[in-house]
Scaffold this active site. Structure first.
Site, PDB file in Angstrom:
ATOM      1  N   ASP A 117     -26.809   9.858   2.228  1.00 35.19           N
ATOM      2  CA  ASP A 117     -26.347  10.274   0.896  1.00 35.19           C
ATOM      3  C   ASP A 117     -26.126   9.025   0.043  1.00 35.19           C
ATOM      4  O   ASP A 117     -25.041   8.796  -0.497  1.00 35.19           O
ATOM      5  CB  ASP A 117     -25.054  11.105   1.014  1.00 35.19           C
ATOM      6  CG  ASP A 117     -24.551  11.552  -0.362  1.00 35.19           C
ATOM      7  OD1 ASP A 117     -25.348  11.523  -1.327  1.00 35.19           O
ATOM      8  OD2 ASP A 117     -23.364  11.917  -0.476  1.00 35.19           O
ATOM      9  N   ASP A 166     -14.131   8.071  -5.466  1.00 37.07           N
ATOM     10  CA  ASP A 166     -15.175   9.097  -5.429  1.00 37.07           C
ATOM     11  C   ASP A 166     -14.595  10.455  -5.049  1.00 37.07           C
ATOM     12  O   ASP A 166     -13.750  10.547  -4.153  1.00 37.07           O
ATOM     13  CB  ASP A 166     -16.229   8.661  -4.392  1.00 37.07           C
ATOM     14  CG  ASP A 166     -17.327   9.674  -4.203  1.00 37.07           C
ATOM     15  OD1 ASP A 166     -18.078   9.897  -5.165  1.00 37.07           O
ATOM     16  OD2 ASP A 166     -17.417  10.252  -3.102  1.00 37.07           O
ATOM     17  N   GLU A 173     -13.091   9.815 -10.270  1.00 37.41           N
ATOM     18  CA  GLU A 173     -14.312  10.604 -10.467  1.00 37.41           C
ATOM     19  C   GLU A 173     -13.948  12.061 -10.226  1.00 37.41           C
ATOM     20  O   GLU A 173     -13.950  12.539  -9.097  1.00 37.41           O
ATOM     21  CB  GLU A 173     -15.424  10.164  -9.508  1.00 37.41           C
ATOM     22  CG  GLU A 173     -16.769  10.773  -9.890  1.00 37.41           C
ATOM     23  CD  GLU A 173     -17.422  11.610  -8.812  1.00 37.41           C
ATOM     24  OE1 GLU A 173     -18.519  12.121  -9.045  1.00 37.41           O
ATOM     25  OE2 GLU A 173     -16.844  11.768  -7.717  1.00 37.41           O
ATOM     26  N   HIS A 202     -25.930   7.730 -11.122  1.00 38.92           N
ATOM     27  CA  HIS A 202     -26.815   7.846  -9.955  1.00 38.92           C
ATOM     28  C   HIS A 202     -26.950   9.295  -9.480  1.00 38.92           C
ATOM     29  O   HIS A 202     -27.754   9.576  -8.598  1.00 38.92           O
ATOM     30  CB  HIS A 202     -26.259   6.987  -8.820  1.00 38.92           C
ATOM     31  CG  HIS A 202     -24.944   7.504  -8.325  1.00 38.92           C
ATOM     32  ND1 HIS A 202     -23.775   7.370  -9.047  1.00 38.92           N
ATOM     33  CD2 HIS A 202     -24.615   8.198  -7.214  1.00 38.92           C
ATOM     34  CE1 HIS A 202     -22.786   7.944  -8.402  1.00 38.92           C
ATOM     35  NE2 HIS A 202     -23.269   8.466  -7.278  1.00 38.92           N
TER      36      HIS A 202
HETATM   37  O1  LIG Z   1     -19.966  11.706  -1.545  1.00 34.26           O
HETATM   38  C1  LIG Z   1     -20.516  12.926  -1.968  1.00 34.26           C
HETATM   39  C2  LIG Z   1     -20.887  12.818  -3.418  1.00 34.26           C
HETATM   40  O2  LIG Z   1     -19.736  12.317  -4.063  1.00 34.26           O
HETATM   41  C3  LIG Z   1     -19.909  12.066  -5.416  1.00 34.26           C
HETATM   42  O3  LIG Z   1     -20.177  13.317  -5.904  1.00 34.26           O
HETATM   43  C4  LIG Z   1     -20.101  13.684  -7.151  1.00 34.26           C
HETATM   44  O4  LIG Z   1     -21.414  14.046  -7.443  1.00 34.26           O
HETATM   45  C5  LIG Z   1     -21.796  15.370  -7.277  1.00 34.26           C
HETATM   46  C6  LIG Z   1     -23.200  15.548  -7.733  1.00 34.26           C
HETATM   47  O5  LIG Z   1     -24.128  14.814  -7.049  1.00 34.26           O
HETATM   48  C7  LIG Z   1     -20.880  16.213  -8.116  1.00 34.26           C
HETATM   49  O6  LIG Z   1     -21.329  17.550  -8.129  1.00 34.26           O
HETATM   50  C8  LIG Z   1     -19.469  16.089  -7.590  1.00 34.26           C
HETATM   51  O7  LIG Z   1     -18.580  16.807  -8.418  1.00 34.26           O
HETATM   52  C9  LIG Z   1     -19.028  14.671  -7.561  1.00 34.26           C
HETATM   53  O8  LIG Z   1     -17.826  14.480  -6.855  1.00 34.26           O
HETATM   54  C10 LIG Z   1     -20.988  10.993  -5.582  1.00 34.26           C
HETATM   55  O9  LIG Z   1     -21.080  10.580  -6.918  1.00 34.26           O
HETATM   56  C11 LIG Z   1     -22.297  11.522  -5.055  1.00 34.26           C
HETATM   57  O10 LIG Z   1     -23.328  10.591  -5.188  1.00 34.26           O
HETATM   58  C12 LIG Z   1     -22.092  11.888  -3.604  1.00 34.26           C
HETATM   59  O11 LIG Z   1     -23.248  12.516  -3.121  1.00 34.26           O
END
Ligand SMILES: OC[C@H]1O[C@H](O[C@H]2O[C@H](CO)[C@@H](O)[C@H](O)[C@H]2O)[C@H](O)[C@@H](O)[C@@H]1O
Ligand SMILES: [Ca+2]
Length: 574
Positions: free
Chosen positions: A73, A213, A255, A322
């Site tokens: 991931d 995150d 985030e 990203h």
């Molecule tokens: O580690 C898991 C994911 O965490 C982040 O996720 C965020 O991105 C998601 C969409 O890809 C979003 O739907 C979610 O609400 C966010 O928390 C991170 O940015 C991702 O890359 C990662 O896969």
């Protein structure tokens, strides 16, 4: 390529509000520069481009995870929070990056996916094999998959449930994201201690901030929906207290892909603060909606309703990152409209969103790219650029998942776009070779050679922004207009530090989303009789009329940034 840096003493400038003035740049280590020819970007490669980033005007880098990881991931599946994936480099090389960034007055923010780990993490392996051992309670285990029925699945393209059965422990484990990313059990004090230790470890190494995150998802409960549960906020408050006590000046960025009132909770209160910054997820999709609908109304509404946040807190605004362009923060009607405009090929979709880069989304329209960036750089909050968007890089929707927009940075028209000397077949992802976005013409070198390129335009806007602290620190007030396609707001700052000395600084920002030229009248009664000057060239516009209105003509999808005040602005292009 050599870059002449502005004259400045080496080292970090002391500024407790640095994150509110900063222009951030998200750069995936793997995607930027490969220094040793193994086909993947690395820390030394990134160090070699710090001069470029400084020239562009970047104040802080956000690095997505570079920890040890199986990379299932993009590195958000961490198998050890205290080591670096060898293909990216070593801890010494990371320290070198921090030092060299700081020498350029540039800060380093790293991503910290604290909600979960990879299933390859030693903690999870021990938790599976030894339920009574020290790691037995590090994850959320259950005999059934019946708990937390109200908690939604986030990765709807790949996951059917938040529970997966483990054949070794013979229990189900909970995961908000991929089934190879088990959620940590934050009810366990030992897990909380691990998080504190990890934060101290990287802050001791000189890191200036952490992007927390997936922060809403730390705790679960039967009563709630697993998003921003009270215990999650209590935990962040404790973390912030530790940071303020032990690491003043370092920042936490939330985030939280949520509605404004919920995101605002991640700032906490003046008395009990949580994060210093939070990403503004609701505003972002409305920028894209306005560009196609030619309607400013939704943006006006969301900007007028901007929730109160504690003193010293700031928003992080962005166009792309990203991940997919998430459409979680718009209703179904708007979502369908956005899919129709921006994701007409089903391959362009991912989960609840669109997995494309900025330039292809905007069909490579220079007017739209400029308009979108002018908004990004003038909204309330600190702008976050995504690597490659400054040259209008394309994407590759034939690659799986969000890899479509994580391809190698395009530096030159040479082999592998100057990203790597490896055999092209060995690259971690192929460079973009599509008709419109082929690296042979979309690259940094060729845009440096053209004074009217997107790269030079963006650099100029960044430098103009930096001359006006109101963009980072000021308030934002939406003004009424008589045209449905035009958005107007005033940024106002009472503090010092602008080129106007200690006088309040006001900038009127006007954006037309119309696909034809328009004339608009703006209600600016508070500024009757004041002079208006263009921030870029210094050109004088007619004063605000006696009846408190301003009438402007705007070309197709264009904007103005106008200084409002006494008639003594010197102006001048940087
Ligand atoms: O580690 C898991 C994911 O965490 C982040 O996720 C965020 O991105 C998601 C969409 O890809 C979003 O739907 C979610 O609400 C966010 O928390 C991170 O940015 C991702 O890359 C990662 O896969
Ligand atoms: Ca490499």
């Amino acid at each position: 390529m050599t870059f002449t840096a502005p004259i400045q003493l080496p080292g970090l400038a002391l500024d407790p509000q640095w994150y509110r003035r900063a222009v951030f740049y998200e750069v995936m280590v793997r995607s930027f520069v490969d220094s040793n020819g193994d086909g993947a970007g690395d820390l030394q490669g990134l160090v070699s481009k710090l001069d470029y980033l400084q020239w562009l005007g970047i104040d802080a880098l956000w690095l997505p995870p570079f920890f040890n990881s199986p990379l299932r991931d993009g590195g958000y599946d961490v198998s050890d929070f205290k080591t670096i994936l060898p293909e990216f480099g070593t801890l010494d090389e990371f320290r070198d990056l921090v030092t060299k960034a700081h020498e350029r007055n540039m800060r380093i923010v790293m991503d910290y996916p604290l909600n979960h780990t990879s299933d390859a993490h030693d903690w999870f392996q021990q938790s599976r094999s030894d339920p009574e051992g020290p790691y037995g309670d590090y994850y959320v285990w259950s005999d059934t998959d019946e708990m937390y029925k109200d908690i939604r699945v986030i990765f709807v393209d790949t996951e059917e449930s938040n529970w997966t059965f483990d054949t070794e422990r013979r229990q189900f484990f909970f995961h908000r994201f991929f089934s190879h990313q088990p959620d940590l059990n934050f009810e366990n004090p030992a897990v909380q201690q691990e998080v504190f230790d990890t934060v101290r470890y990287w802050f001791d190494m000189g890191v200036d901030g952490l992007r927390l995150d997936a922060i809403p998802y730390l705790f679960e409960s039967e009563e709630g929906n697993g998003e921003g549960e009270p215990k999650t906020h209590e935990f962040i408050k404790r973390l912030r207290k530790m940071v303020d006590t032990e690491y003043p000046g370092k920042v936490l960025i939330a985030e939280a892909n949520q509605w404004p009132a919920e995101v605002a909770q991640f700032y906490g209160t003046d008395e009990e603060p949580e994060c210093h910054m939070a990403f503004d997820f609701p505003t972002m999709p409305r920028i894209f909606y306005s560009l196609r609908s030619q309607q400013a109304g939704e943006l006006e509404r969301v900007l007028s309703e901007h929730t109160h946040i504690p003193e010293g807190a700031g928003w992080g605004v962005f166009l792309r990152n990203h991940d997919e362009l998430t459409l979680e923060m718009v209703n179904e009607e708007y979502r369908q409209a956005m899919y129709g405009w921006y994701a007409y090929d089903p391959r362009m979709r991912a989960n609840i969103g669109i997995r494309r880069r900025l330039a292809p989304l905007l069909d490579n329209s220079r007017a739209e790219l400029e308009l979108a960036h002018a908004l990004l750089f003038s909204l309330q909050g600190s702008p976050f650029l995504y690597y490659g968007d400054e040259i209008g890089m394309g994407d590759n929707i034939w690659l799986p998942d969000r890899d479509s927009s994580r391809t190698p940075m395009q530096w030159t028209p040479d082999r592998n776009a100057g990203f790597s000397t490896a055999d092209p077949g060995k690259l971690y992802l192929p460079v973009v070779q599509s008709l419109v976005y082929n690296y042979q013409h979309i690259n940094v070198e060729s845009q440096l050679a053209q004074s009217r390129s997107l790269l030079h335009w963006i650099r100029n806007v960044i430098h103009v922004r930096k001359g006006h602290p109101t963009f980072g620190l000021g308030s934002l007030r939406v003004l009424k207009t008589n045209h449905e396609s035009v958005l107007a707001f005033v940024r106002e700052y009472e503090g010092s530090g602008s080129q106007f000395g200690d006088m309040p600084e006001r900038v009127l920002c006007v954006f037309s989303f119309a696909h034809n030229p328009v004339s608009v009248t703006i209600d600016a009664s508070e500024y009757t009789g004041q002079a208006l000057y263009d921030l870029f060239g210094g050109g004088q516009f007619p004063d605000v009329a006696e009846d408190g209105t301003i009438t402007l003509t705007l070309g197709t999808q264009s904007f103005y940034w106008l200084h409002v005040g006494e008639a003594h602005f010197a102006g001048g292009r940087v």
